[in-house]
Design a protein around this motif. Structure first.
Motif, short mmCIF file in Angstrom:
data_model
loop_
_atom_site.label_atom_id
_atom_site.label_comp_id
_atom_site.label_asym_id
_atom_site.label_seq_id
_atom_site.Cartn_x
_atom_site.Cartn_y
_atom_site.Cartn_z
N UNK A 19 51.44 -1.09 36.17
CA UNK A 19 51.00 0.14 35.50
C UNK A 19 49.62 0.49 36.02
N UNK A 20 49.55 1.17 37.15
CA UNK A 20 48.30 1.39 37.86
C UNK A 20 47.22 1.95 36.93
N UNK A 21 46.12 1.18 36.79
CA UNK A 21 45.00 1.62 36.00
C UNK A 21 45.16 1.43 34.50
N UNK A 22 46.31 0.86 34.06
CA UNK A 22 46.57 0.77 32.63
C UNK A 22 46.15 -0.56 32.03
N UNK A 23 45.59 -1.45 32.82
CA UNK A 23 45.23 -2.77 32.32
C UNK A 23 43.77 -3.08 32.54
N UNK A 24 43.41 -4.27 32.14
CA UNK A 24 42.04 -4.77 32.31
C UNK A 24 42.11 -6.10 33.03
N UNK A 25 41.15 -6.33 33.92
CA UNK A 25 41.06 -7.62 34.60
C UNK A 25 39.62 -8.10 34.55
N UNK A 26 39.44 -9.41 34.66
CA UNK A 26 38.10 -9.96 34.66
C UNK A 26 38.12 -11.47 34.72
N UNK A 27 36.94 -12.04 34.96
CA UNK A 27 36.80 -13.48 35.14
C UNK A 27 36.20 -14.12 33.90
N UNK A 28 36.39 -15.42 33.81
CA UNK A 28 35.80 -16.19 32.72
C UNK A 28 35.47 -17.59 33.24
N UNK A 29 34.61 -18.28 32.51
CA UNK A 29 34.26 -19.66 32.84
C UNK A 29 34.72 -20.57 31.71
N UNK A 30 34.92 -21.84 32.05
CA UNK A 30 35.33 -22.80 31.02
C UNK A 30 34.85 -24.19 31.42
N UNK A 31 34.91 -25.11 30.48
CA UNK A 31 34.53 -26.50 30.74
C UNK A 31 35.58 -27.44 30.18
N UNK A 32 35.72 -28.59 30.82
CA UNK A 32 36.48 -29.71 30.26
C UNK A 32 35.49 -30.85 30.06
N UNK A 33 35.96 -31.98 29.62
CA UNK A 33 35.05 -33.12 29.42
C UNK A 33 34.45 -33.61 30.73
N UNK A 34 35.12 -33.33 31.86
CA UNK A 34 34.63 -33.87 33.14
C UNK A 34 34.33 -32.79 34.18
N UNK A 35 34.60 -31.53 33.88
CA UNK A 35 34.50 -30.53 34.95
C UNK A 35 34.10 -29.16 34.43
N UNK A 36 33.55 -28.36 35.35
CA UNK A 36 33.32 -26.93 35.15
C UNK A 36 34.45 -26.19 35.85
N UNK A 37 34.82 -25.04 35.29
CA UNK A 37 35.87 -24.26 35.92
C UNK A 37 35.68 -22.78 35.72
N UNK A 38 36.46 -22.02 36.47
CA UNK A 38 36.47 -20.57 36.22
C UNK A 38 37.90 -20.06 36.39
N UNK A 39 38.13 -18.87 35.84
CA UNK A 39 39.46 -18.30 35.87
C UNK A 39 39.40 -16.79 35.95
N UNK A 40 40.57 -16.22 36.14
CA UNK A 40 40.68 -14.77 36.25
C UNK A 40 41.95 -14.34 35.53
N UNK A 41 41.90 -13.24 34.81
CA UNK A 41 43.07 -12.82 34.05
C UNK A 41 43.31 -11.33 34.21
N UNK A 42 44.58 -10.95 34.09
CA UNK A 42 45.01 -9.56 34.15
C UNK A 42 45.71 -9.26 32.83
N UNK A 43 45.21 -8.28 32.09
CA UNK A 43 45.74 -7.95 30.77
C UNK A 43 46.41 -6.58 30.79
N UNK A 44 47.56 -6.51 30.14
CA UNK A 44 48.29 -5.26 29.99
C UNK A 44 48.70 -5.07 28.54
N UNK A 45 48.89 -3.83 28.13
CA UNK A 45 49.43 -3.57 26.80
C UNK A 45 50.95 -3.60 26.84
N UNK A 46 51.53 -4.29 25.87
CA UNK A 46 52.99 -4.33 25.81
C UNK A 46 53.52 -3.09 25.08
N UNK A 47 54.82 -3.06 24.80
CA UNK A 47 55.42 -1.89 24.16
C UNK A 47 54.89 -1.61 22.77
#
Length: 510
Positions: A19-47
């Motif tokens: 759905x071109x232009x109908x969603x949101x995307x962006x990055x985030x950071x996170x941690x575990x007990x032993x590591x740092x991490x980052x991620x990226x997500x693509x969000x869309x609205x459902x019906x």
């Protein structure tokens, strides 16, 4: 978990979705007990108007307490120790006990070694050629990289601002050689493994003998990374009565320039990037005839159109590591579902070129499931070409195309094909066959070791790259494969896996 507010990563309207232009995307950071991490997500609205994750990608960035180091200050011993002495001491220490042996001297090997250096993983790289970059210097003289420079830059080393958009062979070779020096990599050139490496299960180390420029060296690394070439070694198919052929039959890797074949009748077997480059060079240097043999079909995209799409994935004004991260955030399986939806745009942009190719007899396809050429890079590393004038020569008939057949035999002065036809030739170039990296290393490591490893390259059922940068099935043995992006992006998780094993944070040595 936190939103990543850095430029180019903060939440914004989606640029890659059904759905071109109908969603949101962006990055985030996170941690575990032993590591740092980052991620990226693509969000869309459902019906129902609720936001749902269409795709989410997460990866570790560093192990806590063992973060990748940045640039040094460059002043040593309170300004009393020379850099040459610092470098010599570091090299001597690694030579005495390398933790990792990287085999090969191409761009993948160099970037893996550079990444490991910044992760404090003592690494020795061996290259059989006399100089780093010789694997490119020995290729045909007109070759240049088929993607823009922002896609094929080396890890930590952006090109100068006035660097060509498409890097020629010799400039790349020299850049790689200087890269090994500037990244302070420990490289042994004119060096290769002698005998069979033996893995000691109890010690968790390999026994390796190396011929280092005529001197025998024994080392005992815990890990060997094979980066000897995704495509392995060249294959020339069996041809009946080959001994009767009075001309030359060579592999595409042996092509040293069209000027050597002026006035000759030349057949090029294959219809990918190497084949079209060879054919084009032969035409420029006035070969008597040039015939391309295409067995099945090829995905062709012009360099100009490819540049548009690659530029969207790798914008030149965005840091390379961010581009790599965002490109890696989109699963290959998802690409296969989405990309067919834009293929009509490519078809429209390329209709004139496609008309020329079809006029000349080239059979075309639109890539796996109609997803274009880009997935072929990761599924086969073949079956496509970026066109830079070859289509004009095909359309005009200067490059003749024999389609739907394969060579099966020779006469004294011709090649015989599977349909019984013949084409006269003085020279034949086979630009159609390579072993896989596993097969290429069977003689070195033995069938028992290599047969115990998983398949390498291509995509698995989850759309992930097979075998490379992940456990192979044999302890202490790894494969590094693929293009520049894969080496930059995946050298980090490879280093984290090795680091975790050595810190006993992971027991998965296989």
């Amino acid at each position: 978990m936190k939103v990543d507010e850095r430029p180019h990563l903060h939440p914004h309207w989606n640029t890659f979705s059904p759905n071109d232009g109908a969603g949101v995307e962006g990055a985030f950071t996170f941690e575990t007990s032993i590591a740092h991490g980052h991620g990226y997500t693509y969000l869309l609205k459902d019906g129902n108007g609720e936001w749902k994750a269409w795709a989410t990608f997460m990866m570790l960035v560093d192990l806590k307490g063992y973060e990748e180091v940045g640039p040094e200050r460059g002043v040593y011993g309170g300004h009393t120790v020379a850099w040459s002495d610092v470098l010599a001491e570091r090299r001597a220490r690694i030579e005495l006990d390398p933790q990792v042996l990287v085999v090969g001297g191409g761009q993948t090997c160099l970037m893996v070694a550079a990444r490991f250096k910044q992760m404090n993983i003592p690494t020795l790289l061996i290259e059989r050629n006399a100089r780093i970059g010789d694997n490119w210097r020995k290729r045909y003289p007109t070759i240049s990289l088929h993607t823009p420079k922002q896609h094929h830059q080396l890890l930590y080393a952006p090109f100068p601002l006035n660097w060509p958009l498409y890097t020629p062979r010799d400039k790349l070779a020299d850049w790689m050689e200087s890269y090994a020096i500037n990244q302070d990599l420990l490289t042994w050139t004119s060096s290769s493994i002698r005998g069979r490496p033996i893995y000691n299960e109890d010690a968790g180390k390999w026994d390796v003998t190396i011929d280092h420029n005529g001197v025998t060296k024994e080392i005992h690394p815990a890990h060997i990374v094979l980066a000897t070439g995704t495509l392995g070694t060249p294959i020339i198919p069996h041809l009946e009565n080959r001994d009767k052929f009075r001309g030359e039959i060579l592999h595409g890797i042996d092509f040293k320039g069209g000027q050597l074949y002026s006035g000759k009748k030349v057949i090029v077997v294959g219809a990918g990037s190497t084949a079209i480059d060879i054919c084009q060079d032969l035409c420029v240097h006035k070969a008597a005839s040039v015939t391309m043999i295409q067995r099945s079909s090829t995905c062709v995209i012009s360099q100009a159109v490819a540049e548009v799409f690659i530029g969207r994935a790798f914008p030149p004004d965005v840091p390379c590591d961010i581009n790599d991260f965002k490109v890696g955030s989109i699963p290959m399986g998802l690409r296969k579902k989405v990309l067919p939806g834009i293929q009509h745009m490519v078809d429209d942009m390329e209709k004139e070129m496609y008309a020329k190719l079809r006029k000349g007899g080239v059979a075309l396809n639109s890539g796996p499931d109609g997803a274009g050429h880009s997935l072929l890079v990761y599924e086969r590393l073949g079956g496509y070409w970026y066109d830079v004038g070859g289509a004009d020569l095909v359309g005009s008939g200067e490059i003749k195309v024999k389609q739907g057949v394969e060579p099966v035999a020779c006469t004294e002065d011709s090649l015989v094909f599977s349909d019984g036809s013949e084409v006269e030739a003085d020279v034949v170039f086979m630009a159609c066959g390579w072993t896989k990296i596993r097969d290429a290393n069977k003689d070195l490591f033995g069938e028992e070791v290599i047969d115990g490893t998983k398949d390498v390259f291509g995509l698995d059922e989850e759309g992930e790259s097979k075998g490379g940068y992940r456990p192979t099935g044999h302890p202490g043995l790894w494969f590094a494969t693929g293009d520049f992006w894969m080496a930059r992006h995946l050298s980090k998780p490879l280093g984290i896996q090795i680091k975790a094993i050595e810190l006993e944070l992971s027991h998965n040595r296989r």
